[in-house]
Design a protein around this motif. Sequence first.
Motif, PDB file in Angstrom:
ATOM      1  N   GLY A 254       0.805  -1.211   0.000  1.00  0.00           N
ATOM      2  CA  GLY A 254       0.000   0.000   0.000  1.00  0.00           C
ATOM      3  C   GLY A 254       0.843   1.268   0.000  1.00  0.00           C
ATOM      4  O   GLY A 254       0.347   2.348   0.289  1.00  0.00           O
ATOM      5  N   LEU A 255       2.118   1.154  -0.322  1.00  0.00           N
ATOM      6  CA  LEU A 255       3.025   2.308  -0.347  1.00  0.00           C
ATOM      7  C   LEU A 255       3.232   2.762  -1.797  1.00  0.00           C
ATOM      8  O   LEU A 255       4.316   2.689  -2.347  1.00  0.00           O
ATOM      9  CB  LEU A 255       4.355   1.947   0.319  1.00  0.00           C
ATOM     10  N   GLU A 256       2.148   3.251  -2.410  1.00  0.00           N
ATOM     11  CA  GLU A 256       2.196   3.614  -3.825  1.00  0.00           C
ATOM     12  C   GLU A 256       3.114   4.784  -4.125  1.00  0.00           C
ATOM     13  O   GLU A 256       3.489   5.002  -5.271  1.00  0.00           O
ATOM     14  CB  GLU A 256       0.786   3.910  -4.360  1.00  0.00           C
ATOM     15  N   HIS A 257       3.505   5.558  -3.105  1.00  0.00           N
ATOM     16  CA  HIS A 257       4.434   6.669  -3.336  1.00  0.00           C
ATOM     17  C   HIS A 257       5.720   6.185  -4.009  1.00  0.00           C
ATOM     18  O   HIS A 257       6.379   6.930  -4.708  1.00  0.00           O
ATOM     19  CB  HIS A 257       4.777   7.368  -2.019  1.00  0.00           C
ATOM     20  N   ALA A 258       6.051   4.914  -3.814  1.00  0.00           N
ATOM     21  CA  ALA A 258       7.302   4.369  -4.340  1.00  0.00           C
ATOM     22  C   ALA A 258       7.327   4.320  -5.857  1.00  0.00           C
ATOM     23  O   ALA A 258       8.391   4.155  -6.451  1.00  0.00           O
ATOM     24  CB  ALA A 258       7.540   2.968  -3.776  1.00  0.00           C
ATOM     25  N   LEU A 259       6.174   4.468  -6.489  1.00  0.00           N
ATOM     26  CA  LEU A 259       6.128   4.404  -7.946  1.00  0.00           C
ATOM     27  C   LEU A 259       6.418   5.757  -8.594  1.00  0.00           C
ATOM     28  O   LEU A 259       6.597   5.835  -9.797  1.00  0.00           O
ATOM     29  CB  LEU A 259       4.764   3.875  -8.401  1.00  0.00           C
ATOM     30  N   ASP A 260       6.463   6.808  -7.812  1.00  0.00           N
ATOM     31  CA  ASP A 260       6.764   8.146  -8.323  1.00  0.00           C
ATOM     32  C   ASP A 260       8.178   8.525  -7.883  1.00  0.00           C
ATOM     33  O   ASP A 260       8.418   8.836  -6.709  1.00  0.00           O
ATOM     34  CB  ASP A 260       5.743   9.152  -7.788  1.00  0.00           C
TER      35      ASP A 260
END
Length: 191
Positions: A24-30
């Motif tokens: 759930g740590l989608e920030h890692a995709l940016d």
Amino acid sequence: MQPSFDLLFDPSEDAAIHWAARTGLEHALDLRTVEQLYARALPYIKNWAWALTAKHGWAEEAIDTVGDMPLAVCLGRDELQGVNGDISYVARLVLPTHFSDLLNPEFTNDWAAMFSHLMTPQTDSDSSADIFQLGRAGIPRPLQNILYLLQILSPGLLLLRSSNQATYDDEDDEEWGPQGTAWHIFASSFI
């Protein structure tokens, strides 16, 4: 039998997508967001690196760059002993000033080797009561904090693999991404 531990480095986009969805740590995709978070985390990483030198026998190395890559942290620990006491390793913790340098394919093998060598336990560690896998592996707490923070900034970049070998034929492997909710909350308060 004592489990063995491996720290795997995987800067691939597939790993980032898989672990970002799983945690759930989608920030890692940016990459821009991760770069900003890494920059904000560097003072804490440097503080933990100082603790490695002050309390755990690591030495700061006088290297500011590798090629054109500026470094934020460069520490070394020579004379690490293997689990059975007869193998000596040289371990280094080198982290770039910019997170994107960890993803540079030119250095993938170098980063993988460095992180792998960090898993050699220190002989002065009392890790029997540690609840985290890296603690049970004999890794000092400041280094654990750095590795866990990197896992949270970029899930899947570093994976801890624990292997228990009960018999020669039966091997039980587990992979550990970020250390769960407690570490997510703990690290996000720093960032």
